[in-house]
Design a protein around this motif. Structure first.
Motif, PDB file in Angstrom:
ATOM      1  N   THR A 199     -29.030 -39.267 -64.346  1.00 36.90           N
ATOM      2  CA  THR A 199     -28.584 -38.327 -65.185  1.00 36.90           C
ATOM      3  C   THR A 199     -29.379 -36.827 -64.811  1.00 36.90           C
TER       4      THR A 199
ATOM      5  N   ASP B 209     -31.270 -34.976 -65.693  1.00 34.16           N
ATOM      6  CA  ASP B 209     -32.769 -34.733 -65.744  1.00 34.16           C
ATOM      7  C   ASP B 209     -33.580 -35.656 -64.673  1.00 34.16           C
TER       8      ASP B 209
ATOM      9  N   THR C 234     -32.665 -35.088 -61.473  1.00 34.90           N
ATOM     10  CA  THR C 234     -32.364 -34.141 -60.343  1.00 34.90           C
ATOM     11  C   THR C 234     -33.572 -33.706 -59.412  1.00 34.90           C
TER      12      THR C 234
ATOM     13  N   THR D  33     -34.961 -31.077 -57.586  1.00 30.84           N
ATOM     14  CA  THR D  33     -34.500 -29.727 -57.441  1.00 30.84           C
ATOM     15  C   THR D  33     -35.162 -28.968 -56.187  1.00 30.84           C
TER      16      THR D  33
ATOM     17  N   TRP E 171     -29.863 -27.027 -57.507  1.00 30.23           N
ATOM     18  CA  TRP E 171     -29.209 -27.721 -58.674  1.00 30.23           C
ATOM     19  C   TRP E 171     -28.258 -28.738 -58.044  1.00 30.23           C
TER      20      TRP E 171
ATOM     21  N   TRP F 282     -27.458 -31.473 -58.945  1.00 30.94           N
ATOM     22  CA  TRP F 282     -26.675 -32.155 -59.844  1.00 30.94           C
ATOM     23  C   TRP F 282     -25.190 -31.903 -59.905  1.00 30.94           C
TER      24      TRP F 282
END
Lengths: 85, 151
Positions: free
Chosen positions: A61, A63, A65, A67, A71, A73
């Protein structure tokens, strides 16, 4: 998606299902100790399985990720990119 | 929202006023169940030979003195028979009215036994069956149609 990854994902889905079932039961039996222990057990397993999966294969999901490289994601295949998934 | 430990069952969450209304309703239903039954006789209700039995819940139907089925000499008790081969209501001595499913259990009320947290599948099986509770694993199995019941 390779075999190992598939199996790991299946494991996560299994734990998530157990947690969901326990949640529904506990909504009508909030004091049931057995159910509470079951919920604790599988929630813990779910969190650990999710964490190790995300470490190896990337976020499930947004969140989840990591970082540290920006990003990440959006760098993962999109769900409809079936070959990559 | 924190759940108060002293009122966690649905019954306990119902407030006093609502509970009193429900109990009064139950009492009214009980009284209705005990009401005296009307007469049934072949002259008044000719269709009674094939129709519904006036008895309920294994109670016998007591006729008031007066009318009786023309064939019957015995005016003491009028019992009815729900067996498959004889649906007639006649004056017979040994027939007893049966509630079709559970004798003594009131009709038209829903019973919901409390579920307990046991008889669990392993999660790997549970996710496949759609539930971790073996007792809730009730797959739909339609039976083939036969001539009589498909209309």
């Amino acid at each position: 998606m390779n075999d190992m990854r598939k199996r790991h994902m299946k494991q996560i889905q299994t734990y998530a299902f157990a947690v969901k079932e326990a949640v529904l039961y506990l909504d009508t039996h909030p004091e049931d100790k057995t159910a509470l222990a079951y919920f604790d057990k599988y929630r813990k397993l779910l969190r650990e399985a999710t964490r190790t999966y995300e470490e190896h294969y990337g976020p499930i999901t947004a969140d989840g990720t990591d970082t540290s490289r920006g990003w990440a994601w959006v760098l993962e295949p999109w769900p409809w990119e079936l070959d990559a998934n | 929202m924190k759940v108060k430990s002293e009122n966690y069952t649905p019954r306990e969450r119902v407030n006093r006023e609502m509970l009193d209304r429900m109990l009064a309703e139950n009492a009214r239903e009980e009284a209705y169940e005990q009401r005296p039954l009307p007469h049934f006789s072949a002259t008044t209700y000719p269709s009674m030979t094939t129709g519904a039995c006036p008895c309920r819940d294994q109670k016998t139907y007591r006729r008031q003195s007066g009318e009786c089925h023309p064939k019957c000499q015995d005016t003491r008790e009028y019992r009815c028979d729900h067996s498959a081969d004889n649906r007639q209501s006649e004056c017979k001595k040994d027939y007893v009215c049966q509630s079709p499913v559970y004798p003594g259990v009131s009709l038209a009320m829903v019973y919901s036994p409390c579920q307990s947290f046991d008889n669990l599948y392993d999660p790997e099986i549970g996710i496949d069956r759609g539930t971790i509770f073996k007792e809730l694993d009730k797959p739909f199995m339609p039976t083939p149609c036969n001539e009589r019941w498909c209309r």
